[in-house]
Scaffold this active site. Structure first.
Site, short mmCIF file in Angstrom:
data_model
loop_
_atom_site.label_atom_id
_atom_site.label_comp_id
_atom_site.label_asym_id
_atom_site.label_seq_id
_atom_site.Cartn_x
_atom_site.Cartn_y
_atom_site.Cartn_z
N TYR A 73 0.83 -1.21 0.00
CA TYR A 73 0.00 0.00 0.00
C TYR A 73 0.87 1.26 0.00
O TYR A 73 1.82 1.39 0.77
CB TYR A 73 -0.91 0.02 1.23
CG TYR A 73 -1.66 1.33 1.40
CD1 TYR A 73 -2.73 1.63 0.57
CD2 TYR A 73 -1.27 2.27 2.35
CE1 TYR A 73 -3.40 2.84 0.69
CE2 TYR A 73 -1.92 3.47 2.49
CZ TYR A 73 -2.99 3.75 1.66
OH TYR A 73 -3.64 4.96 1.79
N HIS B 122 -4.08 16.38 -1.82
CA HIS B 122 -4.49 16.46 -0.42
C HIS B 122 -4.35 17.87 0.15
O HIS B 122 -4.69 18.10 1.32
CB HIS B 122 -3.67 15.47 0.41
CG HIS B 122 -4.07 14.03 0.20
ND1 HIS B 122 -4.02 13.42 -1.02
CD2 HIS B 122 -4.53 13.09 1.08
CE1 HIS B 122 -4.44 12.17 -0.90
NE2 HIS B 122 -4.74 11.94 0.36
N ASN C 55 1.10 11.27 6.24
CA ASN C 55 0.54 10.39 7.26
C ASN C 55 1.13 10.76 8.61
O ASN C 55 2.35 10.82 8.75
CB ASN C 55 0.88 8.93 6.95
CG ASN C 55 -0.32 8.15 6.45
OD1 ASN C 55 -1.45 8.46 6.81
ND2 ASN C 55 -0.09 7.16 5.62
N TYR D 80 -16.65 28.56 48.01
CA TYR D 80 -15.90 27.47 47.37
C TYR D 80 -14.79 27.98 46.45
O TYR D 80 -13.75 27.32 46.32
CB TYR D 80 -16.85 26.60 46.53
CG TYR D 80 -17.77 25.71 47.32
CD1 TYR D 80 -17.78 25.72 48.72
CD2 TYR D 80 -18.65 24.84 46.68
CE1 TYR D 80 -18.63 24.90 49.43
CE2 TYR D 80 -19.50 24.01 47.38
CZ TYR D 80 -19.50 24.05 48.76
OH TYR D 80 -20.34 23.24 49.46
N ARG E 144 -12.07 28.50 49.00
CA ARG E 144 -11.77 27.35 49.86
C ARG E 144 -11.37 26.10 49.07
O ARG E 144 -10.56 25.30 49.53
CB ARG E 144 -13.01 27.04 50.71
CG ARG E 144 -12.74 26.07 51.83
CD ARG E 144 -13.95 25.64 52.63
NE ARG E 144 -15.20 26.31 52.40
CZ ARG E 144 -16.40 25.74 52.53
NH1 ARG E 144 -16.49 24.47 52.89
NH2 ARG E 144 -17.51 26.42 52.31
N PHE F 144 -1.51 6.16 12.61
CA PHE F 144 -1.78 7.56 12.27
C PHE F 144 -3.05 8.10 12.94
O PHE F 144 -3.33 9.28 12.87
CB PHE F 144 -1.95 7.69 10.75
CG PHE F 144 -2.89 6.65 10.19
CD1 PHE F 144 -4.25 6.66 10.49
CD2 PHE F 144 -2.42 5.63 9.39
CE1 PHE F 144 -5.12 5.70 10.01
CE2 PHE F 144 -3.28 4.65 8.89
CZ PHE F 144 -4.64 4.69 9.20
N GLU G 73 -12.06 5.11 5.67
CA GLU G 73 -11.81 5.74 6.97
C GLU G 73 -13.17 5.97 7.64
O GLU G 73 -13.72 7.08 7.63
CB GLU G 73 -11.04 7.05 6.78
CG GLU G 73 -9.69 6.82 6.13
CD GLU G 73 -8.99 8.10 5.70
OE1 GLU G 73 -9.45 9.20 6.09
OE2 GLU G 73 -7.99 8.00 4.96
#
Length: 523
Positions: free
Chosen positions: A55, A85, A197, A281, A284, A329, A414
């Site tokens: 791949y 991309h 990646n 609070y 404290r 990844f 994905e």
């Protein structure tokens, strides 16, 4: 200057990553690291020239993983992945984020499991050293197959495409390379895939958020202690024996710091026998609330340190005959703790705003309503708290965990994604607001502190108050308080108050750090 950091050999920490990104520490490749990189590159070349299908080396990407790519086209494939991309949108990330992405990518690729060429890594390092920083859009990553879109933009300049900032100007990377006599890199098999990646976008935001949140945590204790002095609060809830009964590390650490910050204070001693039984609070419970945020911070720190020294590529190349397509990844290991840290940062602001409100109420002897004597004609510090309240509310809306969502991408290949890139950006958005919330409390706490003079506080708090008054004057009539908030914010970011606290402690042999300091410190 420290010894050069050796990528792929030395352990990278958030502090070291930032120092390299800021040009405060040099870096290099050790000889054994270079050998590993060269061997992995040779392994990939052998696969590319053989018949075995792997791949991303001789196949397409994502749902195109069954499409076989010829030997002649493997180089074109790697350049195309950077082009295709590069789909980011939105404003550019801060330059420090882009630099951290380069630093963390160098570390991940230098372990020798990605097939990257040494020349490619040296070019990335050259970009850092020459301060030629790629321009990376903020949006477009789902944090699944790594941070594909932002990393593609980050590495377009390697092939002479995209934009960079150089000498203070945004320029076409091809033009800058030409000016400096550099040719674009010719990417080899798998190199484009190895570059995009990974989780370096998420990781860069995590590193930056980790350092910024640490600064806010340190300041929250100091400012909170000053607010306590202003309302004549009690230091009794911070006793060691009390917290030993519920020994969460964050609570123990904050309680120690508050005890130390308030030790030998005349302001605390002045009301030891008053009739008030308990403080609200927000005063404290500082150890419990600030401490919980510190615990969340520490959890993120542990996981960031793992990721800084991990291989997040795919496929992983162990040898020319041993490659594994896995999921290193995936951004989930960082996405969830980033969301947790976002909540921790928001809560630090939430309790800070409650202390600011408490300081304005005027129900405590010697403290005028709205922290100004002549109100009516003056609004006092009423409206700065509006800003604090608005930021606290905005932070609450940012606390929905990005990692709770998943939208399938890549034609279902994905089918579960982390959205960690959004988690990282949101953490830093919340910290942007938190710094200003603390700035508002700081100016109000300093004003209340003034009304307790001429009594002295501890040496540490008096020194911090002096630093504040060196930039911001006491106010007895209205003025443009946005200027004061801006000055307070500057002191928060430049750490001048924290520096004053630790320097004073050191000069007077006061142990402000405590036994758990290393656990809750940035290295």
């Amino acid at each position: 200057m420290k010894h050069p950091f050796q990528f792929g050999k030395d352990t990278l920490t958030p502090g070291i990553a930032l120092r390299i990104a800021r040009g405060q520490q040099t870096s290099t490749f050790a000889d054994d690291t270079i050998n590993k990189i060269k061997k992995s590159h040779a392994d990939v070349a052998e696969i590319a020239n053989g018949d075995r299908v792997v791949y991303g080396i001789n196949t397409g990407f994502g749902p195109l993983c069954t499409t076989i790519i010829s030997k002649e086209q493997t180089r074109k494939l790697q350049e195309n992945i950077l082009r295709s991309h590069s789909v980011g949108v939105g404003a550019y990330v801060p330059l420090e984020i882009a630099k951290l992405m380069l630093v963390t990518k160098l570390q991940a690729l230098s372990f020798g499991y990605s097939g990257i060429a040494l020349e490619t890594l040296e070019r990335i390092k050259w970009h850092l050293e020459m301060d030629i920083i790629p321009m990376v859009p903020t949006q477009g990553s789902v944090g699944a197959s790594g941070d594909l879109a932002p990393l593609a933009h980050l590495f377009l300049p390697l092939i002479g495409l995209g934009k960079v900032t150089y000498k203070g100007k945004i320029q076409d990377s091809g033009d800058v390379l030409q000016q400096l006599g550099k040719a674009p890199i010719a990417l080899g098999p798998k190199e484009g895939l190895a570059l995009i990646n990974g989780t370096q976008f998420i990781l860069a935001y995590a590193v930056r958020g980790l350092v910024r949140l640490h600064n806010c945590l340190e300041l929250a204790d100091i400012i909170g202690a000053m607010s306590l002095e202003g309302i004549l609060g009690s230091a009794s809830p911070f006793q060691e024996k009390l917290h030993a009964l519920r020994p969460f590390q964050g609570s123990l650490h904050v309680a120690h710091r508050l005890r130390t910050l308030l030790k030998n204070s005349q302001m605390v001693e002045s009301h030891e026998n008053c009739g008030r039984v308990q403080d609200p609070y927000s005063i404290r419970c500082m150890p419990q609330v600030h401490g919980s945020s510190r615990n969340a911070w520490h959890h993120l720190k542990e996981l960031v340190n793992v990721e800084l020294n991990s291989v997040t590529d795919n496929p992983i190349v162990f040898s020319s005959t041993d490659t594994i397509s896995g999921g290193n990844f995936h951004g989930q290991p960082l996405a969830m703790p980033l969301d947790y840290a976002t909540l921790a940062a928001a809560e630090l602001g939430n309790i800070s705003d409650r202390r600011t409100y408490l300081l304005l109420e005027g129900d405590i002897e010697g403290l005028p309503k709205l922290l100004m004597k002549n109100t009516g004609i003056n609004s006092g510090f009423m409206i700065p708290q509006y800003t604090s309240a608005a930021l606290v509310s905005e932070n609450k809306s940012l606390c929905f965990p990005a990692s709770a969502d998943s939208i399938p991408t890549s034609l279902g290949q994905e089918d579960h994604v982390s959205m960690g890139s959004i988690s990282g950006r949101k953490l830093n958005q919340v910290i942007d607001n938190l710094e200003n919330i603390l700035a508002v409390e700081l100016i109000c706490a300093a004003q209340a502190f003034d009304y307790r003079k001429p009594m002295k506080s501890s040496k540490i708090l008096d020194a911090c108050h002096e630093v504040i008054r060196g930039r911001i004057d006491h106010a007895e009539e209205d003025r443009i308080f946005a200027d004061d908030i801006e000055k307070a914010h500057d002191m928060i970011v430049n750490e001048s108050i924290i520096d004053a606290a630790y320097q004073t402690a050191q000069q007077n042999n006061i142990n402000l750090k405590g036994d758990l300091y290393e656990l809750f410190s940035i290295s």
